[in-house]
Write a protein that holds these residues in place. Structure first.
Motif, PDB file in Angstrom:
ATOM      1  N   GLN A 168       0.848  -1.179   0.000  1.00 46.53           N
ATOM      2  CA  GLN A 168       0.000   0.000   0.000  1.00 46.53           C
ATOM      3  C   GLN A 168       0.894   1.242   0.000  1.00 46.53           C
ATOM      4  O   GLN A 168       1.917   1.276   0.690  1.00 46.53           O
ATOM      5  CB  GLN A 168      -0.911   0.029   1.225  1.00 46.53           C
ATOM      6  CG  GLN A 168      -1.926  -1.107   1.284  1.00 46.53           C
ATOM      7  CD  GLN A 168      -1.301  -2.420   1.720  1.00 46.53           C
ATOM      8  OE1 GLN A 168      -0.470  -2.462   2.632  1.00 46.53           O
ATOM      9  NE2 GLN A 168      -1.692  -3.505   1.062  1.00 46.53           N
ATOM     10  N   LEU A 169       0.488   2.220  -0.780  1.00 48.26           N
ATOM     11  CA  LEU A 169       1.216   3.486  -0.852  1.00 48.26           C
ATOM     12  C   LEU A 169       0.253   4.612  -0.499  1.00 48.26           C
ATOM     13  O   LEU A 169      -0.867   4.655  -1.029  1.00 48.26           O
ATOM     14  CB  LEU A 169       1.768   3.718  -2.262  1.00 48.26           C
ATOM     15  CG  LEU A 169       2.689   2.641  -2.831  1.00 48.26           C
ATOM     16  CD1 LEU A 169       3.105   2.993  -4.252  1.00 48.26           C
ATOM     17  CD2 LEU A 169       3.928   2.467  -1.961  1.00 48.26           C
ATOM     18  N   VAL A 170       0.687   5.504   0.368  1.00 45.79           N
ATOM     19  CA  VAL A 170      -0.157   6.617   0.783  1.00 45.79           C
ATOM     20  C   VAL A 170       0.630   7.908   0.648  1.00 45.79           C
ATOM     21  O   VAL A 170       1.665   8.082   1.312  1.00 45.79           O
ATOM     22  CB  VAL A 170      -0.648   6.444   2.229  1.00 45.79           C
ATOM     23  CG1 VAL A 170      -1.490   7.651   2.638  1.00 45.79           C
ATOM     24  CG2 VAL A 170      -1.443   5.155   2.376  1.00 45.79           C
ATOM     25  N   LEU A 175       6.209  16.520  -0.631  1.00 44.67           N
ATOM     26  CA  LEU A 175       5.303  15.386  -0.660  1.00 44.67           C
ATOM     27  C   LEU A 175       5.967  14.174  -0.021  1.00 44.67           C
ATOM     28  O   LEU A 175       7.188  14.007  -0.103  1.00 44.67           O
ATOM     29  CB  LEU A 175       4.912  15.043  -2.100  1.00 44.67           C
ATOM     30  CG  LEU A 175       4.314  16.159  -2.947  1.00 44.67           C
ATOM     31  CD1 LEU A 175       3.936  15.617  -4.325  1.00 44.67           C
ATOM     32  CD2 LEU A 175       3.136  16.801  -2.269  1.00 44.67           C
ATOM     33  N   SER A 176       5.141  13.343   0.595  1.00 43.41           N
ATOM     34  CA  SER A 176       5.620  12.088   1.177  1.00 43.41           C
ATOM     35  C   SER A 176       4.815  10.942   0.602  1.00 43.41           C
ATOM     36  O   SER A 176       3.648  11.098   0.256  1.00 43.41           O
ATOM     37  CB  SER A 176       5.464  12.099   2.699  1.00 43.41           C
ATOM     38  OG  SER A 176       6.206  13.139   3.285  1.00 43.41           O
ATOM     39  N   CYS A 177       5.458   9.784   0.512  1.00 43.22           N
ATOM     40  CA  CYS A 177       4.787   8.562   0.071  1.00 43.22           C
ATOM     41  C   CYS A 177       5.223   7.451   1.008  1.00 43.22           C
ATOM     42  O   CYS A 177       6.380   7.014   0.962  1.00 43.22           O
ATOM     43  CB  CYS A 177       5.150   8.237  -1.363  1.00 43.22           C
ATOM     44  SG  CYS A 177       4.502   6.649  -1.946  1.00 43.22           S
ATOM     45  N   ALA A 178       4.309   7.007   1.844  1.00 38.23           N
ATOM     46  CA  ALA A 178       4.619   5.966   2.821  1.00 38.23           C
ATOM     47  C   ALA A 178       4.191   4.611   2.271  1.00 38.23           C
ATOM     48  O   ALA A 178       3.042   4.450   1.849  1.00 38.23           O
ATOM     49  CB  ALA A 178       3.901   6.258   4.133  1.00 38.23           C
ATOM     50  N   ALA A 179       5.119   3.671   2.289  1.00 33.84           N
ATOM     51  CA  ALA A 179       4.850   2.332   1.789  1.00 33.84           C
ATOM     52  C   ALA A 179       4.676   1.374   2.962  1.00 33.84           C
ATOM     53  O   ALA A 179       5.379   1.463   3.966  1.00 33.84           O
ATOM     54  CB  ALA A 179       5.992   1.868   0.897  1.00 33.84           C
ATOM     55  N   SER A 180       3.743   0.444   2.808  1.00 30.35           N
ATOM     56  CA  SER A 180       3.536  -0.584   3.827  1.00 30.35           C
ATOM     57  C   SER A 180       3.233  -1.906   3.130  1.00 30.35           C
ATOM     58  O   SER A 180       2.923  -1.948   1.943  1.00 30.35           O
ATOM     59  CB  SER A 180       2.395  -0.197   4.769  1.00 30.35           C
ATOM     60  OG  SER A 180       1.190  -0.043   4.059  1.00 30.35           O
ATOM     61  N   GLU A 196       3.884  -1.318 -10.375  1.00 29.03           N
ATOM     62  CA  GLU A 196       2.801  -2.234 -10.023  1.00 29.03           C
ATOM     63  C   GLU A 196       1.857  -1.675  -8.965  1.00 29.03           C
ATOM     64  O   GLU A 196       0.680  -2.021  -8.933  1.00 29.03           O
ATOM     65  CB  GLU A 196       3.392  -3.566  -9.554  1.00 29.03           C
ATOM     66  CG  GLU A 196       2.376  -4.656  -9.319  1.00 29.03           C
ATOM     67  CD  GLU A 196       3.031  -6.026  -9.190  1.00 29.03           C
ATOM     68  OE1 GLU A 196       4.086  -6.253  -9.819  1.00 29.03           O
ATOM     69  OE2 GLU A 196       2.480  -6.863  -8.440  1.00 29.03           O
ATOM     70  N   TYR A 197       2.374  -0.826  -8.109  1.00 28.97           N
ATOM     71  CA  TYR A 197       1.554  -0.282  -7.027  1.00 28.97           C
ATOM     72  C   TYR A 197       1.533   1.240  -7.120  1.00 28.97           C
ATOM     73  O   TYR A 197       2.549   1.871  -7.435  1.00 28.97           O
ATOM     74  CB  TYR A 197       2.092  -0.722  -5.664  1.00 28.97           C
ATOM     75  CG  TYR A 197       2.005  -2.202  -5.472  1.00 28.97           C
ATOM     76  CD1 TYR A 197       3.115  -3.013  -5.713  1.00 28.97           C
ATOM     77  CD2 TYR A 197       0.826  -2.811  -5.070  1.00 28.97           C
ATOM     78  CE1 TYR A 197       3.048  -4.382  -5.553  1.00 28.97           C
ATOM     79  CE2 TYR A 197       0.740  -4.178  -4.910  1.00 28.97           C
ATOM     80  CZ  TYR A 197       1.851  -4.961  -5.159  1.00 28.97           C
ATOM     81  OH  TYR A 197       1.771  -6.313  -5.006  1.00 28.97           O
ATOM     82  N   TRP A 198       0.353   1.796  -6.791  1.00 31.43           N
ATOM     83  CA  TRP A 198       0.157   3.239  -6.874  1.00 31.43           C
ATOM     84  C   TRP A 198      -0.556   3.749  -5.632  1.00 31.43           C
ATOM     85  O   TRP A 198      -1.373   3.043  -5.033  1.00 31.43           O
ATOM     86  CB  TRP A 198      -0.694   3.592  -8.099  1.00 31.43           C
ATOM     87  CG  TRP A 198      -0.015   3.323  -9.399  1.00 31.43           C
ATOM     88  CD1 TRP A 198      -0.086   2.181 -10.138  1.00 31.43           C
ATOM     89  CD2 TRP A 198       0.858   4.206 -10.102  1.00 31.43           C
ATOM     90  NE1 TRP A 198       0.690   2.306 -11.270  1.00 31.43           N
ATOM     91  CE2 TRP A 198       1.281   3.540 -11.274  1.00 31.43           C
ATOM     92  CE3 TRP A 198       1.328   5.498  -9.859  1.00 31.43           C
ATOM     93  CZ2 TRP A 198       2.144   4.121 -12.202  1.00 31.43           C
ATOM     94  CZ3 TRP A 198       2.184   6.083 -10.794  1.00 31.43           C
ATOM     95  CH2 TRP A 198       2.578   5.393 -11.945  1.00 31.43           C
ATOM     96  N   GLY A 199      -0.248   4.995  -5.290  1.00 27.84           N
ATOM     97  CA  GLY A 199      -1.007   5.652  -4.240  1.00 27.84           C
ATOM     98  C   GLY A 199      -2.271   6.274  -4.815  1.00 27.84           C
ATOM     99  O   GLY A 199      -2.519   6.216  -6.021  1.00 27.84           O
ATOM    100  N   GLN A 200      -3.028   6.913  -3.933  1.00 31.56           N
ATOM    101  CA  GLN A 200      -4.319   7.481  -4.335  1.00 31.56           C
ATOM    102  C   GLN A 200      -4.173   8.874  -4.926  1.00 31.56           C
ATOM    103  O   GLN A 200      -5.113   9.395  -5.535  1.00 31.56           O
ATOM    104  CB  GLN A 200      -5.265   7.536  -3.127  1.00 31.56           C
ATOM    105  CG  GLN A 200      -5.047   8.714  -2.183  1.00 31.56           C
ATOM    106  CD  GLN A 200      -3.784   8.620  -1.336  1.00 31.56           C
ATOM    107  OE1 GLN A 200      -3.084   7.602  -1.331  1.00 31.56           O
ATOM    108  NE2 GLN A 200      -3.475   9.698  -0.609  1.00 31.56           N
ATOM    109  N   GLY A 201      -3.019   9.482  -4.769  1.00 28.30           N
ATOM    110  CA  GLY A 201      -2.761  10.807  -5.320  1.00 28.30           C
ATOM    111  C   GLY A 201      -2.978  11.916  -4.307  1.00 28.30           C
ATOM    112  O   GLY A 201      -3.779  11.786  -3.385  1.00 28.30           O
ATOM    113  N   THR A 202      -2.233  12.994  -4.492  1.00 25.37           N
ATOM    114  CA  THR A 202      -2.397  14.175  -3.659  1.00 25.37           C
ATOM    115  C   THR A 202      -2.365  15.405  -4.557  1.00 25.37           C
ATOM    116  O   THR A 202      -1.530  15.503  -5.459  1.00 25.37           O
ATOM    117  CB  THR A 202      -1.307  14.240  -2.570  1.00 25.37           C
ATOM    118  OG1 THR A 202      -1.565  15.334  -1.687  1.00 25.37           O
ATOM    119  CG2 THR A 202       0.095  14.379  -3.149  1.00 25.37           C
TER     120      THR A 202
END
Length: 119
Positions: free
Chosen positions: A3-5, A20-25, A107-113
């Protein structure tokens, strides 16, 4: 799964800065690179910057080189985009993506900001 946020977007005047920050879990051990992309209204998503997860090698689009700085904190599984000297044409939704398992596609994307730069 991963998950990316993203966070850190907002409204700023031209010439200003945002980070901007992008936290991966999740299964972050699979990541070998992460990147930032953006999509302005009526336009296609475009590449902004990329960083390799272990070596920290960076790549930038010509339009942001010298103004934006991509970085990562492996211990926090977080990627950053420091954006300086912002221009109205930087207005867009910014997305972070992850390349995993040696694959070319993200392969994985965040929801965008949303980033909005006023003139």
């Amino acid at each position: 799964q991963m998950q990316l946020v993203e966070s850190g977007g907002g409204l700023v005047q031209a010439g200003g800065s945002l980070r901007l920050s992008c936290a991966a879990s999740g299964r972050t051990s699979r990541v070998f690179a992460m990147g930032w992309f953006r999509q302005a209204p009526g336009k296609e998503r475009e590449f902004v910057a990329r960083i390799t997860w272990r070596g920290g090698i960076t790549y930038y689009a010509a339009s942001v080189k010298g103004r934006f700085i991509i970085s990562r904190d492996n211990a926090k599984n977080t990627m950053y985009l420091q954006m300086n000297s912002l221009k109205p044409e930087d207005t867009a939704v910014f997305y972070c993506g992850a390349q995993v398992d040696g694959k070319t596609e993200y392969e994985y994307w965040g929801q965008g900001t949303q980033v909005t730069v006023s003139s």
